[in-house]
Scaffold this active site. Sequence first.
Site, short mmCIF file in Angstrom:
data_model
loop_
_atom_site.label_atom_id
_atom_site.label_comp_id
_atom_site.label_asym_id
_atom_site.label_seq_id
_atom_site.Cartn_x
_atom_site.Cartn_y
_atom_site.Cartn_z
N HIS A 1 9.29 3.52 10.59
CA HIS A 1 8.27 4.47 11.07
C HIS A 1 7.62 3.97 12.36
CE1 HIS A 1 5.16 2.24 8.35
NE2 HIS A 1 4.90 1.91 9.59
N GLU B 1 6.44 8.48 8.28
CA GLU B 1 7.35 7.93 7.29
C GLU B 1 8.68 8.70 7.28
OE1 GLU B 1 6.61 5.17 6.42
OE2 GLU B 1 4.97 4.97 5.00
N ASP C 1 -3.28 5.67 14.35
CA ASP C 1 -3.41 6.04 12.95
C ASP C 1 -4.58 5.33 12.27
OD1 ASP C 1 -2.25 3.54 13.03
OD2 ASP C 1 -0.32 4.17 12.26
N ASP D 1 10.21 0.39 7.44
CA ASP D 1 11.09 1.51 7.07
C ASP D 1 11.41 2.39 8.28
OD1 ASP D 1 8.74 2.90 7.48
OD2 ASP D 1 8.55 3.65 5.43
C1 GLP Z 1 1.69 -0.04 10.15
C2 GLP Z 1 1.24 0.80 11.33
C3 GLP Z 1 2.30 0.89 12.37
C4 GLP Z 1 2.84 -0.48 12.68
C5 GLP Z 1 3.46 -1.05 11.45
C6 GLP Z 1 4.11 -2.40 11.68
O1 GLP Z 1 2.39 0.67 9.22
N1 GLP Z 1 0.85 2.10 10.93
O2 GLP Z 1 1.79 1.54 13.51
O3 GLP Z 1 3.77 -0.42 13.71
O4 GLP Z 1 2.43 -1.18 10.50
O5 GLP Z 1 3.23 -3.39 11.31
P1 GLP Z 1 3.43 -4.91 11.66
O6 GLP Z 1 3.22 -5.04 13.11
O7 GLP Z 1 2.34 -5.60 10.88
O8 GLP Z 1 4.79 -5.27 11.21
#
Ligand code: GLP
Length: 270
Positions: free
Chosen positions: A143, A148, A66, A141
Amino acid sequence: MDIIIRENYEQMSKCAAEIIAGYVKAKPDCVLGLATGGTPIGTYRELIKMHREGLDFSQVRTFNLDEYLGVGIDLGKTYDLDQSYARFMYEELFKHINIKRENIYIPDGQTKDPKKFCMWYEQEIKKAGGIDLQLLGLGGDGHWGFNEPGSSLGSRTRVQALTEQTLDDNYEAFYKKANIARSQMPHFAITMGTGTILEAKNILMIVNGSKKADMVAKCLEGPITSQITATAIQLHSGDISVVLDQAAASKLKNSDHYKFVEKMKRQYGL
Ligand code: GLP
């Protein structure tokens, strides 16, 4: 599904990096799906160490999950105040390994035609022969990618509006440190869909920290629902490894069983 529980973040990262390195060694021109966020940083550091000891990325191709819409860069050129995932990947991994620029695919957050771009991205994944191993984190959340709550479990690469929780989480982790106002953060992103992710041949999910323990339990042991898109991991048909630290695994009902299975698999070389 292999649920692997490690003592702490460092051990989780080592284990995840070993799994990724296994794919690269077995198939030097493998296609990796990559993720961003705080979680994979340790894994990327381990891969960089392995590269210094000889792990070769010269034929590897990568597709990132993404990117925020409205940001994105020519890799390595624009950095100031840029919190794009392109920059993240460049800083945390790509500039340290011998991957070729032309083998790196990251959604273009600056595209003038997101719909067309998303279709192109899907085609490029297909042209590459599909993703051999998709690395994933877990959003607060529930995802994966930026899918989402409420995203269809068959969704493809597309533009997705971010929830307030995701904006808060990612603001705290990244934008705040860069002195960017929360109101200035991108509120939309391009993300591979859950349907796209499920087409990856194999999946590696990593999660750490007690903050995500409830979500991990819902994701792995709860009902499949579009309200927690990462629950779709339960539908995947390839090899699935979920590597957790002890804190993230603390709310799992069946953690003793997972530990037992892992021990047995190791003992019998399965
Ligand atoms: C973002 C990314 C996700 C990732 C998530 C968790 O939203 N789009 O792909 O898994 O963050 O982030 P973190 O690893 O900082 O908790």
